[in-house]
Scaffold this motif. Structure first.
Motif, short mmCIF file in Angstrom:
data_model
loop_
_atom_site.label_atom_id
_atom_site.label_comp_id
_atom_site.label_asym_id
_atom_site.label_seq_id
_atom_site.Cartn_x
_atom_site.Cartn_y
_atom_site.Cartn_z
N HIS A 215 89.03 72.20 46.48
CA HIS A 215 88.77 71.09 47.39
C HIS A 215 89.54 71.26 48.71
N VAL A 216 88.90 70.88 49.77
CA VAL A 216 89.48 71.05 51.11
C VAL A 216 89.34 69.75 51.89
N PHE A 217 90.42 69.38 52.58
CA PHE A 217 90.42 68.14 53.36
C PHE A 217 91.07 68.41 54.72
N MET A 218 90.44 67.94 55.79
CA MET A 218 91.04 68.07 57.11
C MET A 218 90.78 66.78 57.88
N ALA A 219 91.72 66.46 58.73
CA ALA A 219 91.52 65.29 59.59
C ALA A 219 92.05 65.59 60.98
N ALA A 220 91.34 65.12 61.98
CA ALA A 220 91.78 65.29 63.36
C ALA A 220 91.65 63.96 64.08
N PRO A 221 92.74 63.46 64.60
CA PRO A 221 92.67 62.19 65.31
C PRO A 221 92.11 62.39 66.71
N ASP A 222 91.50 61.38 67.24
CA ASP A 222 91.26 61.40 68.68
C ASP A 222 91.58 60.02 69.20
N ALA A 223 91.32 59.79 70.47
CA ALA A 223 91.82 58.59 71.13
C ALA A 223 91.53 57.31 70.33
N TRP B 42 87.02 66.38 57.88
CA TRP B 42 86.22 67.42 57.24
C TRP B 42 86.55 67.42 55.75
N SER B 43 85.55 67.50 54.94
CA SER B 43 85.81 67.49 53.50
C SER B 43 84.70 68.24 52.78
N SER B 44 85.08 68.90 51.70
CA SER B 44 84.09 69.57 50.83
C SER B 44 83.49 68.52 49.90
N ILE B 45 82.96 67.45 50.47
CA ILE B 45 82.58 66.29 49.66
C ILE B 45 81.07 66.18 49.50
N GLN B 46 80.66 65.61 48.38
CA GLN B 46 79.24 65.39 48.13
C GLN B 46 78.72 64.12 48.83
N HIS B 47 79.60 63.13 48.97
CA HIS B 47 79.16 61.82 49.48
C HIS B 47 79.85 61.50 50.81
N PRO B 48 79.46 62.15 51.89
CA PRO B 48 80.17 61.91 53.16
C PRO B 48 80.09 60.46 53.65
N TYR B 49 79.00 59.79 53.37
CA TYR B 49 78.85 58.43 53.92
C TYR B 49 79.71 57.43 53.15
N TRP B 50 79.90 57.69 51.88
CA TRP B 50 80.78 56.83 51.08
C TRP B 50 82.23 57.04 51.56
N LEU B 51 82.57 58.29 51.81
CA LEU B 51 83.90 58.59 52.35
C LEU B 51 84.09 57.90 53.70
N GLN B 52 83.08 57.95 54.52
CA GLN B 52 83.16 57.32 55.84
C GLN B 52 83.49 55.83 55.70
N PHE C 285 79.37 69.91 41.32
CA PHE C 285 79.09 69.49 39.93
C PHE C 285 79.56 68.07 39.65
N GLY C 286 79.60 67.25 40.67
CA GLY C 286 80.07 65.87 40.51
C GLY C 286 81.51 65.70 40.92
N GLY C 287 82.29 66.76 40.82
CA GLY C 287 83.72 66.66 41.09
C GLY C 287 84.04 66.37 42.54
N LYS C 288 83.08 66.61 43.41
CA LYS C 288 83.34 66.40 44.83
C LYS C 288 82.63 65.15 45.36
N GLN C 289 82.24 64.27 44.45
CA GLN C 289 81.54 63.06 44.91
C GLN C 289 82.45 62.14 45.72
N HIS C 290 83.66 61.94 45.21
CA HIS C 290 84.42 60.81 45.72
C HIS C 290 85.72 61.19 46.43
N THR C 291 86.13 60.26 47.25
CA THR C 291 87.33 60.40 48.08
C THR C 291 88.54 60.76 47.23
N LYS C 292 89.30 61.77 47.69
CA LYS C 292 90.53 62.16 46.99
C LYS C 292 91.70 62.13 47.98
#
Lengths: 287, 158, 752
Positions: free
Chosen positions: C200-208, C214-224, C249-256
């Protein structure tokens, strides 16, 4: 991985001097297939890593001189498994080398590294014991020969002294016709650490040698000179008692998650019986 | 105590020369320094084969090789398989037989298969399975991967 | 195979869209993306299952050159934010107490990976180890320590126990039901992990005024949605980029750990990147273990009279989506059979273990293992063939086998008969061989919402925007094939854009084998809009009434002639060019009174048949033949269907034969990592694998398709265990069927 000093001695004396100077703070890098895992998981944090691969005397080589086959310390499992001398004279060692890890691992892992780690589960150890291999150690006091049975102490511990390294492994050419086989138990068919590893050889004088590992702190060799085990006509029942005695030295750890002691001991017997039958068959066929 | 070593090697036919930390693996250097990200990082214990590369003609797990050890070596990564932008036969066969799902293990599988065929141009199914056992595929494409290798070996029609 | 510029209609198997990048190494997975000025993060954990955190000393860690941030719970907003897809129970970092082996106590961010690793090692956590519960028995003991603070569960009558929820579903009256034979047994299923090869990979970049994650996630809109809530930002200011996952395989569905890296990035004012090791991934996702007790009532003719199922699932310290897994997975527990009386009681049991989450099959394989095995027991006791007993009880199309849900939506008996035929059911076998057969069913999505946009560009090429995640199942290819079919666009001329919430319209999620049906229909509807636009163009250009024009399958039909779409599009768009835009929406609304919140959009149905050989001395099981037959409605891409089915089958063999977590006496995972957690390799396959499909074009998806890709995993375990029993007489009710376990069962058989 924590930083360390990487040393790549060009000569044997240089390597020995480095190892003698740093003692336990130095670790030898040969194939790296165990060392690098342990450097990363933090279970080893040496100050110096001594890479032996550029030392001419240790470069991969398998040769026969004076009735002995010498396998240099830099020789990897792939080469051992494929080598015609090894396959002809020590087929069970070739079989054992061929099941150490995956192709990727066998292309890096050395026989010398396998013995120096002294893992009870080392697949090549039983074959080396059966073939009465010797270790050529090079140290501050010069070179010495150690019988492999005198080399293993327990997991991770050998009789190598401070400053000593393994220069080569030597195997005396069998003086009699032999049938031999290496067998093992694993949790899957793909590469795995053995929960029992065993080598059996019978020769035409009726001597049976059985060595086994992964069922105690170090691999064990037992020899039957009665001729009973090697006798193709002897009943399983008659052999059973003798095999029992040969396996008496097994004492698997209850801490292992790979298999229970009970299962390991049972499998030791199954493998022993099967290996003996195969070895007898191979002797008969002249394989 | 950060040791740095100057090394040089050929990667996919291109000469590369750079300073590497003693404790950085070949995988670290290929991915982070050379930015060849086709070689993948997964288990870091030599079990999964995602980081398989060819060093001097032999496949290794790049996670278990120190970069400094590779000084002077000839290295092939997945990026070196295609020739002038054309897929190698093996790459095409992987796509045609359905040997690629998520694709994360694919670079390692291709490199391992490439080396297998170089050594043994007509492997049996058992030899293919044994030769590629060091490359895990969790999507379970093993059957299709074997098919792809056999197709390239001319054992079955692609 | 498709050459360039070929239309690739549904029903054929062109090369995977995105395949080229996957075989050349150019596919950019999350870990392959670097951000300018990024910091490398590492987690700080302690080697315990449960402990009270006394103090966290970060001074030494902060002294490491290159370290920019050491974050502890104290550095987060207070109270520490909690999140979760179902319950807001998981803190961004452990608060006061570590509740499972691997729960992060702190995190560091540094200029280099080396510095981050060094600093993570130097964070000193003082803690007091506390008693932990990590088995069902221990967690359900009335004296057990509570995993979740009762204060987090206000008004919950179960708050004083470790039962998070109890799910009851059923019909008829099991207590009043009678039967000629009642078979009752308990079965267990171990903790297994997804082991996607991409950690699993997670990245975040702030802006103004917002954040990009960025995430290796299955459900980007739920994460959003979760990030917007935690950071108090409007959805529009949270951009989630979700590169195609390298297996999920399901393991990347949800926010971690996305919230963690987001808070870190905001604090450091620099991008933060966290790439989990495989070991950390093992501590992040897994399937729930289960103990399932089944009482099955039979008539003498083999007909089921009742099924009484109690399933306890061992979930983790935080709920993640586990409770939904329990509720939904157990819901179809009685199988695809017509059973007059059914009672299913399933409990989510909290424990001091890592949170369990979705994993292919979503709670079904655990119950299926028990129910199908128990059905075999009944068949044996009644002297009825195991295939026959299934056929006698199987629901037929239209049967309301679950009275308040979608009726049986397939000719399921066809799949069963086909599997039986392929395995040679009933033909003689050599000694030491046996056969097993089992069926599996899974409820498809119960709600859904997918939007798609298709742009037909001036040159006749097309761009599809779909918020599905292509994690290997081949969604890009399926959507491209739909567009290719409908708009006559060569497959190579279709681009499929996914994985960016700022660019691609909303999709609820990529799960429950939904995407071909739900997003597929949305794409199809978007194509229909474009076809309508083309029809209007053709009518205008030819002075016809729009009703005289039909646009379908890539052509425009006018009275007496047929034109390729491009011949209408070019003159229709005129000299300025431009494009035709189609939007499609596919919605499956919630049904508030339904036990699952909605009826099944479709059922996934599979029949698996196994021939196995058993080594009586060692307990080794060899799968001689593995037959898997799925009812897929219509295979839009037959090769991808085969790959999904065979891949699911092999994954099923993993939990059937070798996979399981091993815990030490303190609740720590002993086989953490790839050396001692074994999954199948290329040498662990069935000697022969045969997959087949049933296609009756009777599904709700495009061209009659149904969802698929989980089915072939559902019933592998009972089919294999049945084959082992058939071969040897050994009875096994605990997974996995390791050689040692089979060996023990063989000895018990002999002892009886």
């Amino acid at each position: 991985m924590r930083p360390f000093v990487y040393a790549r001695p060009a000569t044997l004396p240089e390597a020995v001097a480095l190892l003698a100077a740093h003692g336990p703070d130095a670790r030898i890098l040969a194939g790296g297939t165990d060392l690098i895992i342990r450097l990363r998981d933090g279970s080893l944090a040496p100050a110096v890593v001594v890479d032996l691969k550029r030392i001419p005397e240790l470069r991969a080589a398998i040769g026969e001189i004076g009735g002995r086959v010498t396998i240099s310390a830099g020789t990897v499992m792939t080469d051992i498994a494929a080598d015609s001398l090894v396959r002809r004279h020590f087929p069970a060692l070739a079989e054992a080398a061929a099941v150490v890890g995956s192709v990727q691992i066998r292309n890096r892992a050395t026989l010398a590294g396998n013995v120096c780690n002294a893992s009870p589960a080392a697949d090549t150890a039983p074959a080396l014991l059966v073939y009465d291999a010797g270790i050529v150690a090079e140290g501050p006091g010069g070179s010495r020969h150690i019988r492999v049975d005198d080399f293993f102490v327990r997991s991770g511990v050998t009789t190598l002294a401070r400053g000593e390294l393994v220069r080569a492994i030597v195997l005396p050419l069998p003086t009699r016709r032999m049938g031999a086989v290496h067998v093992r138990r694993t949790r899957r068919r793909g590469h795995d650490l053995a929960s029992v590893t065993l080598c059996c050889a019978v020769d035409d004088a009726g001597v049976t040698r059985i060595a086994y590992g992964s069922v105690g702190p170090r691999p064990v060799l037992r020899i039957d000179e009665s001729g009973l085990l090697a006798d193709p006509g002897a009943s399983d029942a008659a052999k059973g008692a003798l095999l029992e005695a040969m396996f008496a030295a097994a004492s698997p750890s209850p801490r292992s998650m790979r298999a229970s002691p009970e299962y390991r001991l049972a499998m030791l017997r199954v493998l022993g019986k099967r290996a003996l039958a195969t070895a007898i068959e191979r002797l008969a066929k002249g394989e | 105590m950060r040791e740095s070593h100057r090394i040089a090697f050929n990667v996919n036919g291109r000469r590369r020369s750079l300073d590497v930390a003693a404790h950085h693996t070949l995988l670290d250097v290929i991915r982070d320094d050379l930015e060849l990200t086709g070689t993948k990082e997964c288990c870091l214990v030599g079990e999964c084969g995602a980081c398989t590369v060819i060093v001097d003609g032999r496949v290794v797990d790049a996670c278990l090789v120190l970069a400094v050890e590779a000084d002077g070596a000839e290295i092939t990564t997945v990026e070196g398989l295609a020739v002038d932008g054309d897929l190698a036969a093996l790459q095409a066969a992987f796509l045609d037989t359905g040997a690629v799902q998520c694709g994360f293990c694919t670079p390692g599988q291709l490199i391992a298969a490439h080396a297998l065929l170089a050594e043994n141009p007509h492997p049996t199914i058992a030899e293919i399975q044994e030769g590629l056992a060091g490359n895990l595929c969790r999507c379970g494409c093993y059957g299709q991967i074997t098919e792809a290798v056999r197709a390239v070996a001319g054992e079955i029609a692609p | 195979m498709s050459g360039p510029l070929r239309v690739a209609p549904v029903g054929c198997s062109p090369r995977r869209v995105g395949g080229h990048d996957r075989v050349t190494g150019f596919q950019r997975y999350a870990a392959d993306i670097h951000l300018a000025d990024e910091l490398q993060a590492r987690l700080v954990t302690i080697p315990v299952a449960r402990a009270r955190i006394i103090s966290v000393d970060t001074r030494a860690a902060r002294q490491v050159p290159g370290v920019r941030l050491v974050m502890t719970a104290a550095d987060l907003p207070q109270p520490v934010p909690r999140f979760g897809p179902q319950f807001q129970d998981r803190p961004v970092l452990a608060v006061g107490e570590v509740k499972y082996h691997g729960e992060p106590v702190a995190a560091v961010a540094a200029d280099s990976k080396d510095a981050a690793e060094e600093a993570a090692r130097l964070v000193r956590v003082e803690y007091e180890e506390l008693p932990a519960v990590f088995t069902l028995a221990a967690a359900l003991d009335p004296a057990a320590p509570l995993v979740q603070d009762a204060a987090l569960r206000p008004g919950d009558p179960l708050a004083g126990t470790n039962v998070l929820r109890e799910h009851r579903v059923g019909w008829g009256d099991v207590d009043a039901a009678t039967a000629d034979l009642v078979v009752e047994h308990a079965y267990t299923f171990p903790i297994v992990t997804q082991f996607a090869i991409e950690p699993h990979v997670f990245m975040a970049a702030p802006d103004a005024d917002g954040i990009a994650v960025w995430s290796s996630i299955q459900h980007p809109y739920w994460l959003q949605k979760i990030l917007a809530g935690l950071l108090d930002l409007p959805l529009a200011k949270v951009r989630v980029l979700a590169p195609d996952p390298g297996g999920a395989f399901g393991g990347k569905q949800h926010t971690k750990y996305e919230p963690l890296v987001a808070f870190m990035a905001r604090r450091a004012e620099r991008p933060v990147r966290l790439v989990l090791t495989l070991e950390e991934s093992f501590q992040a996702v897994r399937r729930a273990a289960a103990e399932v007790r089944v009482r099955t009532g039979f008539r003498t003719d083999g007909r089921l009279s009742f099924q009484d199922i109690e399933a306890d699932y061992l979930i983790g310290a935080y709920a993640d989506i586990a409770d939904r897994v329990v509720g939904k997975g157990s819901y179809v527990g009685a199988g695809p059979y017509v059973t007059p009386d059914v009672r299913i009681v399933a409990r989510s049991v909290l424990s001091h273990t890592l949170p369990s989450t979705a994993f292919r099959g979503f709670g079904n394989p655990q119950v299926n293992w028990a129910v199908e095995s128990n059905l075999d027991e009944g068949a044996r006791a009644l002297g009825i063939d195991r295939l026959e007993i299934r056929l006698r009880n199987l629901a037929h199309r239209g049967d309301r086998f679950i009275p308040f849900d979608t009726p049986a939506d397939g000719a399921w008996e066809q799949a069963v008969r086909r599997a039986a035929e392929l395995i040679g059911w009933g033909s003689p076998l050599p000694p030491g061989r046996g056969r097993g057969i089992a069926v599996g069913i899974k409820s498809g999505p119960t709600t859904g919402l997918s939007y798609a946009t298709v742009r037909l560009l001036a040159d006749g090429s097309a761009v599809v925007y779909a918020g599905t995640s292509d994690m290997g199942q081949g969604a890009r290819t399926v959507f491209a094939q739909i567009v290719s079919t409908e708009l006559g666009v060569p497959l190579d001329w279709v681009a499929v854009v996914m994985g960016d919430t700022a660019v691609v319209s909303y999709d609820q999620q990529t799960s429950a084998s939904r995407s071909t049906v739900l997003m597929g229909n949305a794409v199809l509807r978007a194509c229909r809009e474009i076809q309508a636009g083309l029809g209007a163009m053709a009518a205008r250009l030819n002075g016809l009434d729009a009703s005289a024009v039909i646009v379908e399958h890539g052509v425009v039909r006018l009275p007496g002639r047929e034109l390729p779409i491009i011949d209408v599009l070019t003159p229709g768009l005129g000299p300025l060019g431009g494009e035709l835009i189609g939007n499609g929406e596919m919605r499956k609304d919630a049904e508030p009174d339904h036990p699952l919140g909605g009826s099944a959009a479709f059922f996934e149905f599979n029949c698996t048949a196994i021939e196995a050989a058993v080594d009586e001395e060692t307990g080794d099981v060899t799968i001689v033949r593995h037959v898997t037959v799925s009812d897929v409605g219509k295979a839009i891409n037959p090769l991808q269907v085969r790959m999904q089915d065979e891949g699911a089958a092999i994954q099923g063999l993993g939990h059937t034969l070798m996979e399981h977590y091993v815990f030490d006496e303190a609740g720590r995972i002993r086989n953490l990592g790839a050396i001692d957690y074994r999954i199948p390799t290329s040498m662990d396959l069935p000697l022969e694998m045969q997959s087949d499909i049933i296609e009756n074009e009777d599904g709700p998806g495009p061209y009659g398709s149904k969802g698929m890709s989980e089915g072939a995993l559902l019933c592998v375990a009972p089919a294999v265990a049945a084959a082992v029993r058939d071969a040897t007489g050994a009875v096994i009710r605990d997974l996995p069927l390791t050689p040692e376990r089979v060996w023990r069962a063989l000895r018990e058989r002999t002892a009886r």
